[in-house]
Design an enzyme around this catalytic site. Structure first.
Site, PDB file in Angstrom:
ATOM      1  N   LYS A  70       0.831  -1.208   0.000  1.00 20.69           N
ATOM      2  CA  LYS A  70       0.000   0.000   0.000  1.00 20.69           C
ATOM      3  C   LYS A  70       0.862   1.254   0.000  1.00 20.69           C
ATOM      4  O   LYS A  70       0.584   2.208  -0.749  1.00 20.69           O
ATOM      5  CB  LYS A  70      -0.930  -0.016   1.218  1.00 20.69           C
ATOM      6  N   GLN A 114      -4.087  -1.132   9.693  1.00 19.89           N
ATOM      7  CA  GLN A 114      -4.054  -2.485   9.168  1.00 19.89           C
ATOM      8  C   GLN A 114      -4.630  -3.475  10.179  1.00 19.89           C
ATOM      9  O   GLN A 114      -4.215  -3.510  11.329  1.00 19.89           O
ATOM     10  CB  GLN A 114      -2.612  -2.879   8.817  1.00 19.89           C
ATOM     11  N   ASP A 137     -10.588   3.365   4.350  1.00 16.72           N
ATOM     12  CA  ASP A 137     -11.080   1.988   4.288  1.00 16.72           C
ATOM     13  C   ASP A 137     -12.596   1.940   4.166  1.00 16.72           C
ATOM     14  O   ASP A 137     -13.171   0.916   3.793  1.00 16.72           O
ATOM     15  CB  ASP A 137     -10.647   1.203   5.533  1.00 16.72           C
TER      16      ASP A 137
END
Length: 314
Positions: A70, A114, A137
């Site tokens: 990412k 994460q 997200d």
């Protein structure tokens, strides 16, 4: 929800034919690359450097790989990427304090934590502490609520479902989704539920199959579109799929072969199912690349909205 349009040539060309059947094997890597090119172009036109903060707690090997990928993709897109690697014994309060600092940092437009987090940290509490406008997200209640009600003009949509919709459109075209029966296998908050909401917005008739569903195979056989997201290797068998369906396999499962080797497989029995479908995503190389590309798109959208807000207020 802001999904950058792809050119019609790119949208339909990112597929390859299987040698043993007529099914289109959807090339998620190519569609994801098209999204990234669009992000780079839009970023340059907006003359902005989006800031993405990625928080990793602990040293889980898979999570470390995801975070590196990412961060690398963010840098490729011209973003300012910051990675925060915290020890496995970091307290929940320390994570919340870091997020609060990033919420107030005007150079940071997207915050990603994460998952999974170590057991001493409440993931729910952490996710809801992220400012909704920086929740790239798409898991904050405000963003999920807007998605559920169809008010997605300024919402951030979960990346994997958003990418899955792109893959469906790459073989069907946006107008062809209307009226189709879509079955989502799995009802998680991360994939299943938002996927159902996105399909409803495309005017599909949507059924969600889960662990308590009676006759799931019979229901699945009625579907024009099947999205599998249950986390069970090869769960969807050939008998569950009707001829000509489009299948999106979200699952990523590591199994051991008879030869003692490990390999990645999806939730769909790919080798047997592909003889019946019109199009299907492979694992790997299908939905996976789309998740990161949609994260980049969300980060850019958040940065542009922030810039416009500052301009209007100044």
């Amino acid at each position: 929800m802001a999904i950058a349009p792809l050119s019609s040539s790119k949208l339909s060309a990112s597929n390859s034919k299987s040698q043993s059947c007529d099914a289109v094997i959807i090339d998620g890597k190519q569609v994801a690359a098209d999204v990234i090119e669009s992000v780079k172009s839009r970023r340059a036109m907006a003359d902005i450097v989006p800031g993405l903060a990625v928080i990793l707690v602990g040293n889980d090997a898979a999570s470390s790989v995801y975070v590196r990928n990412k961060s690398a993709k963010a840098e490729e897109c011209g973003f300012a990427s910051q990675q925060f690697d915290l020890p496995v014994d970091t307290s929940e309060q320390e994570v919340l304090e870091l997020i609060n600092s990033l919420n107030n940092d005007t150079n940071i437009h997207g915050i990603l934590v994460q998952l999974p987090l170590p057991k001493q940290i409440d993931s729910h509490q952490v996710i809801q502490s992220i400012a909704p406008e920086k929740d790239v997200d798409g898991f904050h209640y405000l963003n999920t609520g807007k998605l559920t009600t169809g008010d997605t003009n300024d919402a951030l949509v979960p990346c994997t479902p958003a990418g899955s919709i792109q893959l469906i459109k790459s073989v069907m075209g946006a107008s062809e989704l209307s009226g189709k029966h879509a079955v989502v296998v799995g009802r998680s908050n991360i994939v299943g539920k938002p996927m159902a909401s996105l399909l409803l917005q495309e005017n599909c008739t949507v059924t969600v199959i889960h662990s308590r569903t009676n006759n799931p195979g019979e229901i699945c056989r009625q579907a024009d579109i099947v999205v599998a997201a249950v986390g069970i290797p090869n769960f969807i068998k050939e008998g569950w799929i009707k001829q000509g369906a489009v299948v999106i396999d979200v699952g990523i499962n590591r199994i051991t072969t008879d030869e003692g080797k490990t390999k990645l497989v999806g939730d769909v029995d790919f080798e047997n199912v592909r003889s019946k479908v019109s199009a299907i995503t492979p694992v790997p190389g299908g939905v996976g690349p789309m998740t990161i590309s949609m994260l980049m798109q969300n980060t850019l959208d958040a940065a542009i909205r922030g810039k416009n807000l500052i301009t209007k207020e100044s």
